[in-house]
Design an enzyme around this catalytic site. Structure first.
Site, PDB file in Angstrom:
ATOM      1  N   HIS A  45      21.798  57.090  51.768  1.00 27.46           N
ATOM      2  CA  HIS A  45      21.549  56.029  50.794  1.00 27.46           C
ATOM      3  C   HIS A  45      20.755  56.541  49.597  1.00 27.46           C
ATOM      4  O   HIS A  45      20.322  55.768  48.750  1.00 27.46           O
ATOM      5  CB  HIS A  45      20.788  54.896  51.503  1.00 27.46           C
ATOM      6  CG  HIS A  45      20.841  53.589  50.803  1.00 27.46           C
ATOM      7  ND1 HIS A  45      19.713  52.918  50.385  1.00 27.46           N
ATOM      8  CD2 HIS A  45      21.878  52.808  50.426  1.00 27.46           C
ATOM      9  CE1 HIS A  45      20.043  51.791  49.809  1.00 27.46           C
ATOM     10  NE2 HIS A  45      21.354  51.691  49.815  1.00 27.46           N
ATOM     11  N   LYS A  47      19.975  58.191  46.030  1.00 27.83           N
ATOM     12  CA  LYS A  47      20.661  58.240  44.733  1.00 27.83           C
ATOM     13  C   LYS A  47      19.892  59.236  43.870  1.00 27.83           C
ATOM     14  O   LYS A  47      18.834  58.932  43.333  1.00 27.83           O
ATOM     15  CB  LYS A  47      20.682  56.869  44.043  1.00 27.83           C
ATOM     16  CG  LYS A  47      21.345  55.744  44.881  1.00 27.83           C
ATOM     17  CD  LYS A  47      20.309  54.925  45.555  1.00 27.83           C
ATOM     18  CE  LYS A  47      20.805  53.583  46.066  1.00 27.83           C
ATOM     19  NZ  LYS A  47      21.919  53.634  46.975  1.00 27.83           N
ATOM     20  N   ASP A  52      20.307  70.073  34.666  1.00 23.51           N
ATOM     21  CA  ASP A  52      19.807  71.401  34.273  1.00 23.51           C
ATOM     22  C   ASP A  52      18.510  71.780  34.993  1.00 23.51           C
ATOM     23  O   ASP A  52      17.764  72.639  34.503  1.00 23.51           O
ATOM     24  CB  ASP A  52      19.590  71.478  32.756  1.00 23.51           C
ATOM     25  CG  ASP A  52      20.901  71.411  31.982  1.00 23.51           C
ATOM     26  OD1 ASP A  52      21.940  71.794  32.558  1.00 23.51           O
ATOM     27  OD2 ASP A  52      20.885  70.963  30.826  1.00 23.51           O
ATOM     28  N   HIS A 216      18.778  43.962  42.811  1.00 23.42           N
ATOM     29  CA  HIS A 216      18.954  45.144  43.665  1.00 23.42           C
ATOM     30  C   HIS A 216      17.729  46.053  43.627  1.00 23.42           C
ATOM     31  O   HIS A 216      17.780  47.203  44.083  1.00 23.42           O
ATOM     32  CB  HIS A 216      20.203  45.916  43.203  1.00 23.42           C
ATOM     33  CG  HIS A 216      20.734  46.885  44.196  1.00 23.42           C
ATOM     34  ND1 HIS A 216      20.742  48.244  43.982  1.00 23.42           N
ATOM     35  CD2 HIS A 216      21.286  46.705  45.416  1.00 23.42           C
ATOM     36  CE1 HIS A 216      21.278  48.862  45.022  1.00 23.42           C
ATOM     37  NE2 HIS A 216      21.629  47.945  45.909  1.00 23.42           N
ATOM     38  N   LYS A 218      14.323  47.953  44.446  1.00 27.15           N
ATOM     39  CA  LYS A 218      13.623  48.370  45.657  1.00 27.15           C
ATOM     40  C   LYS A 218      12.235  48.863  45.233  1.00 27.15           C
ATOM     41  O   LYS A 218      12.091  49.955  44.671  1.00 27.15           O
ATOM     42  CB  LYS A 218      14.354  49.504  46.372  1.00 27.15           C
ATOM     43  CG  LYS A 218      15.785  49.161  46.800  1.00 27.15           C
ATOM     44  CD  LYS A 218      16.757  49.801  45.886  1.00 27.15           C
ATOM     45  CE  LYS A 218      18.181  49.859  46.389  1.00 27.15           C
ATOM     46  NZ  LYS A 218      18.703  48.814  47.186  1.00 27.15           N
ATOM     47  N   ASP A 223      -1.832  46.241  44.754  1.00 28.78           N
ATOM     48  CA  ASP A 223      -2.966  46.067  43.842  1.00 28.78           C
ATOM     49  C   ASP A 223      -2.570  46.453  42.414  1.00 28.78           C
ATOM     50  O   ASP A 223      -1.454  46.146  41.987  1.00 28.78           O
ATOM     51  CB  ASP A 223      -4.176  46.863  44.347  1.00 28.78           C
ATOM     52  CG  ASP A 223      -4.703  46.309  45.669  1.00 28.78           C
ATOM     53  OD1 ASP A 223      -4.493  45.113  45.941  1.00 28.78           O
ATOM     54  OD2 ASP A 223      -5.302  47.071  46.441  1.00 28.78           O
TER      55      ASP A 223
END
Length: 261
Positions: A45, A47, A52, A216, A218, A223
């Protein structure tokens, strides 16, 4: 690198076009015996994109039309993605290389993709997980909260320990806010999350649903100084099955920007 299960909709002509152009395409976590069903469920999962060896990208965005808002069912796609420079880029590339080697047996990269990097100016840690330790990390961060906890997730399916930790934090005076989507991209996932909401609401936690498209994001924010942004959802697939990667950032100015978004 493509997750095998998540990339079944890619047409063979598209793969052929890429390969003919010289693109190396590899599928991760192909099902195999003797644990065929387990491997069907285990997903890469992560990404990651590295340019370079100097610029890295990590976050919630996959490559697909829905992320461009081209699917009317979802509308605009709300997500967080980090653009990184400096030492953290090498960590992303090291993780990418490890995934490549683990799945193909080889990871030969030319020396020029490992350039010397300048030290960055924001304290952070890249944290990769493979079906373990993520729950423990979140529990430790939630326990440190003194003022507020914000959770952004498309899927809220916590473990019993995490649910209890959030309720306890609220009872100790910590403001707990959870942001989830109104729309669902998987059957029954939204309904499954409802089973956890009443206990949170009774404890005084706030739950907001995002209506302007699909949410979507995450993120876990503690704090005024600590943020976790990456690929892991606040659900048990990310905690115990998926291969994930998050960036932990301890910086007040950066966290202020995250709250502002």
């Amino acid at each position: 690198l493509l997750d095998w299960s998540g990339s079944q909709k890619i047409k063979k002509p598209a793969l052929k076009t890429m390969k003919n152009a010289g693109v190396q395409v590899h599928f991760l976590n192909k099902p195999r015996f003797p644990f065929f069903f387990f491997h069907m469920q285990k997903r890469n999962h992560r990404k990651i994109a590295v340019i370079d060896g100097k610029i890295g990208y990590i976050g919630g965005f996959n490559i697909g039309e829905e992320y461009l808002g081209k699917k009317a069912k979802f509308g605009n796609w709300e997500d967080y993605h980090l653009r990184m420079k400096g030492e953290g880029v090498r960590d992303l590339q090291t993780l990418f290389t490890a995934d490549l080697k683990r799945n193909t047996g080889s990871a030969e990269l030319t020396p020029d993709v490992w350039p010397e990097l300048q030290q960055g100016n924001i304290s952070h840690k890249i944290y990769a997980t493979d079906g373990y330790s993520l729950e423990k990390t979140y529990l430790a961060n939630i326990a440190q909260a003194k003022e507020r906890i914000t959770i952004c997730t498309p899927y809220y399916i916590p473990t019993k320990s995490l649910q209890q930790a959030l309720v306890k934090a609220r009872k100790n005076g910590v403001a707990v806010t959870i942001i989830v989507p109104m729309k669902s991209d998987h059957p029954l996932v939204r309904e499954a999350a409802y089973t956890y909401y009443s206990e949170l609401l009774d404890a005084g936690c706030l739950i907001y649903r995002f209506y302007q498209g699909f949410y979507h994001v995450k993120a876990l924010i503690i704090d005024d100084h600590f943020s976790i942004i990456g690929t892991a959802n606040f659900d048990q697939r990310s905690f115990f099955l998926n291969e994930e990667v998050n960036v932990e950032i301890d910086d007040k100015a950066f966290t202020k920007e995250v709250y502002a978004t």
